[in-house]
Design a protein around this motif. Structure first.
Motif, short mmCIF file in Angstrom:
data_model
loop_
_atom_site.label_atom_id
_atom_site.label_comp_id
_atom_site.label_asym_id
_atom_site.label_seq_id
_atom_site.Cartn_x
_atom_site.Cartn_y
_atom_site.Cartn_z
N THR A 32 -38.03 -31.32 113.74
CA THR A 32 -37.64 -29.91 113.86
C THR A 32 -36.38 -29.69 113.04
N THR A 33 -36.05 -28.42 112.83
CA THR A 33 -34.84 -28.08 112.07
C THR A 33 -33.60 -28.61 112.76
N ASP A 34 -33.53 -28.54 114.09
CA ASP A 34 -32.36 -29.03 114.83
C ASP A 34 -32.21 -30.53 114.64
N GLU A 35 -33.33 -31.25 114.78
CA GLU A 35 -33.26 -32.70 114.62
C GLU A 35 -32.85 -33.05 113.19
N LYS A 36 -33.38 -32.30 112.22
CA LYS A 36 -33.06 -32.56 110.83
C LYS A 36 -31.56 -32.40 110.58
N ALA A 37 -30.98 -31.37 111.19
CA ALA A 37 -29.56 -31.11 111.00
C ALA A 37 -28.69 -32.20 111.59
N ALA A 139 -36.06 -36.36 100.91
CA ALA A 139 -36.12 -36.27 102.37
C ALA A 139 -35.25 -35.14 102.92
N GLY A 140 -34.66 -34.36 102.04
CA GLY A 140 -33.90 -33.21 102.49
C GLY A 140 -32.39 -33.36 102.45
N TYR A 141 -31.89 -34.45 101.89
CA TYR A 141 -30.44 -34.66 101.80
C TYR A 141 -29.88 -34.00 100.54
N ILE A 217 -15.39 -34.43 97.64
CA ILE A 217 -14.97 -33.46 98.65
C ILE A 217 -15.48 -32.07 98.28
N GLU A 218 -15.32 -31.69 97.01
CA GLU A 218 -15.78 -30.37 96.57
C GLU A 218 -17.29 -30.23 96.69
N ASN A 219 -18.03 -31.30 96.35
CA ASN A 219 -19.49 -31.26 96.48
C ASN A 219 -19.91 -31.02 97.92
N ILE A 220 -19.30 -31.74 98.84
CA ILE A 220 -19.65 -31.59 100.25
C ILE A 220 -19.28 -30.20 100.74
N GLU A 221 -18.10 -29.74 100.35
CA GLU A 221 -17.62 -28.43 100.80
C GLU A 221 -18.53 -27.31 100.30
N THR A 222 -18.97 -27.40 99.08
CA THR A 222 -19.80 -26.35 98.49
C THR A 222 -21.09 -26.14 99.27
N ASN A 223 -21.66 -27.23 99.80
CA ASN A 223 -22.94 -27.14 100.49
C ASN A 223 -22.83 -27.34 102.00
N ASP A 225 -22.43 -25.41 104.47
CA ASP A 225 -23.14 -24.48 105.34
C ASP A 225 -24.66 -24.52 105.16
N SER A 226 -25.14 -25.49 104.37
CA SER A 226 -26.57 -25.54 104.09
C SER A 226 -27.38 -26.04 105.27
N GLY A 227 -26.72 -26.73 106.21
CA GLY A 227 -27.44 -27.30 107.34
C GLY A 227 -28.12 -28.61 107.02
N GLU A 228 -27.95 -29.09 105.79
CA GLU A 228 -28.56 -30.35 105.37
C GLU A 228 -27.51 -31.47 105.38
N PRO A 229 -27.91 -32.68 105.72
CA PRO A 229 -26.98 -33.80 105.62
C PRO A 229 -26.75 -34.17 104.16
N PHE A 230 -25.74 -35.01 103.91
CA PHE A 230 -25.46 -35.42 102.53
C PHE A 230 -25.55 -36.93 102.37
N PHE A 231 -25.86 -37.34 101.15
CA PHE A 231 -25.79 -38.72 100.71
C PHE A 231 -24.83 -38.74 99.53
N ALA A 232 -23.67 -39.42 99.68
CA ALA A 232 -22.64 -39.43 98.65
C ALA A 232 -22.36 -40.85 98.18
N TRP A 233 -22.25 -41.00 96.87
CA TRP A 233 -22.03 -42.30 96.21
C TRP A 233 -20.74 -42.17 95.41
N LEU A 234 -19.71 -42.91 95.80
CA LEU A 234 -18.40 -42.81 95.16
C LEU A 234 -18.03 -44.16 94.56
N GLY A 235 -18.12 -44.24 93.23
CA GLY A 235 -17.85 -45.50 92.53
C GLY A 235 -16.48 -45.47 91.88
N TYR A 236 -15.51 -46.08 92.53
CA TYR A 236 -14.15 -46.10 91.98
C TYR A 236 -14.06 -47.01 90.76
N GLN A 237 -13.19 -46.65 89.80
CA GLN A 237 -12.83 -47.58 88.73
C GLN A 237 -11.87 -48.63 89.26
N ALA A 238 -11.17 -48.34 90.30
CA ALA A 238 -10.27 -49.31 90.93
C ALA A 238 -11.11 -50.43 91.53
#
Length: 588
Positions: A32-37, A139-141, A217-223, A225-238
């Motif tokens: 359901t939409t609730d479970e997806k969120a 899958a909706g992320y 941070i900006e990517n997550i903030e922009t979306n 209110d979409s109600g969708e979860p996120f998958f974020a990959w952050l590859g530091y040069q450090a």
């Protein structure tokens, strides 16, 4: 390897923590939409060339309170393995498939002559695999990527083409952290891609770790209110060289490294014992400073001149400041997730892509000419006794094999080697309510196991040998989740053989044993057998006393080579020389 009497040797009896927990994450494929969120977000944090003991939670004096927090509130794997260099590791991490099948059978920078043009050696993430970002997006992320990519810069291999909705990626293995500039003469320039277009870096207020973190941070903030979860990959040069950081982060470590690399090593082992990572019986080899491989030689700290010590102290301070700054940025991201109410609904993974790099710039004229053309401060004499500019704009810094060996404690040798120093890295995962806080495991796990772990936690189906109607290599790792949540003690059964190869350095893991080989000039070209669960320093070679197991595991490795279409490097291959040869190939 070369004689262990002159190598880096440390006796380390690893502790195996009994995993027990009443917590479990219920399977929750969305209906359901609730479970997806309510599906968990996923954040993957990748440090570059970071040493095994460079995190406070793994014994470091470097201030990493935010990564330490992830460990305290989650689980740490102390026997986790990756590839011995960056792009093969990242290939396996994002595809769940062996790097020889996925396009990075060898790093493009050190590809042997006979490997060019061979299947699986395209030098970029090929289309025979499906990235985890693609699977999560389908899958909706919402999928985001920022930072070092190093999996190709052609249209079919950039992040935008491999499942990321939003991305800002450095295509090469590294770059200057302050300005748009290559860090080594093998690159004529560096390439950055924002989504599907090549772009330039900002010319003001740019520092790599700050910029990449803010992008996520900006990517997550922009979306948000979409109600969708996120998958974020952050590859530091450090903390890939050049080591650079805002000056205040470097100055924090004034006086900390005045005792030299040997003292740092001893101090870190003491802390590791206090943390329960290693037992009191562990000893350090007082002969480690005699270790050498070509130009990688570790002088006795006491033999250095006062000026040489000052130079080397500031080099380690710069490295520490860069790691500290990365942790600071991770803290910014964690604070942001807390502020928006998503921190505890996010599966957070922190890991390094390989062991430490002992890089020490050659004093050959062609190297000096290139670096002095591109950097004001590189070699010791460039500073004229004032090292306060090290790590700032116009400064190139690395830290050499002495600090690299200490940062890798207790593992021997370095990046590119099939030793524990090349392959064994910290792995931390946090997800409250499912993972017992402070859990620590010494069971063997491998980088290809991360892909199925993430899919199990998020309830996303694992791809088979086809995806969206096309043939692919199916991800073949094993989910770590049963161990992470206390339902199992091991990730892999003792009968399972897991092979590995890069640039002729090879290994096969089976149960508590590892069989490995490093060809000349890095090693002796002989197979060595170690019980890595209790001997991570690989001091006790069991090959002579267990010949039947050696024979069995060599056969396992032969099957691995065949199944993964490994193209062996030719006799006489030297990765250090191949870099120069391939650089000429690219430029001309």
């Amino acid at each position: 390897m070369k004689s262990r009497s002159t190598g880096i040797r440390m006796i380390a009896l690893a502790t195996i923590t009994t995993l027990a927990s009443q917590f479990a994450l219920a399977s929750s494929k969305p209906a359901t939409t609730d479970e997806k969120a309510k599906r968990p977000n996923v954040l993957v944090l990748i440090a570059d060339d970071m040493g095994y003991s460079d995190i406070g939670a793994f014994g470091s004096e470097i201030q990493t309170p935010n990564i330490n927090r992830l460990a305290a509130e989650g689980a740490s794997f102390t026997n986790f393995h990756v590839g011995a260099t960056c792009s093969p590791t990242r290939t396996m991490l994002i595809s769940g498939v062996d790097n020889h099948l996925a396009g990075l059978g060898n790093m493009g920078e050190i590809m042997a002559d006979n490997q060019f043009g061979m299947p699986g050696y395209e030098g970029y993430l090929n289309t025979s695999v499906v990235s985890i970002a693609t699977v999560m997006r389908d899958a909706g992320y919402n999928t985001y990527m920022a930072g070092k990519w190093h999996l190709g810069g052609n249209p079919e291999s950039i992040p935008h083409a491999r499942g990321f909705d939003q991305s800002f990626a450095l295509a090469e293995s590294g770059a200057d952290n302050w300005v748009e500039q290559p860090y080594a003469p093998m690159y004529e320039r560096v390439h950055y891609f924002e989504n599907g277009k090549e772009v330039s870096l900002p010319t003001e207020n740019y520092f790599s770790s700050d910029f990449y973190t803010q992008r996520i941070i900006e990517n997550i903030e922009t979306n948000r209110d979409s109600g969708e979860p996120f998958f974020a990959w952050l590859g530091y040069q450090a903390v890939h060289y050049p080591h650079q950081a805002p000056k205040a982060f470097i100055d924090k470590y004034n006086g900390v490294y005045d005792g030299g690399w040997d003292e740092m090593r001893r101090n870190r082992l003491t802390r590791q014992k206090e943390l329960g990572i290693f037992p009191d019986s562990v000893q350090l080899d007082d002969q480690f400073e005699k270790t050498s491989f070509g130009d990688w030689q570790i002088p006795d700290w006491d033999t250095l001149s006062t000026e040489e010590r000052k130079f080397n102290i500031r080099r380690m301070q710069t490295y520490a400041g860069m790691a500290d700054n990365m942790d600071h940025n991770i803290g910014k991201l964690l604070d942001y997730l807390k502020d928006i109410g998503e921190l505890d609904n996010t599966l957070i993974i922190f890991m390094a892509d390989n062991g430490t790099d002992p890089n020490l710039l050659s004093s050959k004229a062609e190297y000096r000419d290139w670096y002095r053309k591109n950097y004001q401060y590189t070699y010791m004499e460039d500073y004229k006794g004032d090292y306060s500019t090290m790590g700032q704009k116009g400064s190139y810094a690395d830290y050499g094999p002495g600090w690299a060996a200490a940062a890798n404690s207790p593992n021997s040798y370095y990046k590119t080697f099939s030793t524990e120093g090349g392959l064994r890295v910290p792995f931390i995962v946090r997800y409250p309510g499912a993972i017992p806080a402070g859990l620590q495991s010494n069971t063997f796990a491998f980088v290809r196991d991360v892909y199925p772990t993430i899919l199990e936690v998020t309830g996303v189906d694992m791809p088979g040998d086809t995806y969206k109607g096309r043939q692919i290599h199916a991800p073949d790792g094993t989910s770590m989740w049963p161990v992470i949540t206390g339902k199992a003690d091991t990730v892999h059964p003792s009968s399972e053989a897991i092979g590995y190869e890069l640039a002729g350095s090879s290994a096969v893991f089976k149960g508590k044993y590892k069989l490995s080989i490093n060809p000349p000039p890095k090693g002796t070209g002989e197979w060595e057998l170690y019980e890595i669960a209790i001997d991570p320093s690989e001091i006790n070679n069991l090959a002579a006393s267990m010949p039947e197991l050696v024979k069995e595991m060599i056969a396992d490795y032969a099957r691995y080579e065949k199944e993964n279409a490994v193209v062996p490097v030719p006799e006489g291959y030297n990765p250090l020389l191949q870099v120069l040869k391939n650089s000429e190939r690219v430029h001309h």
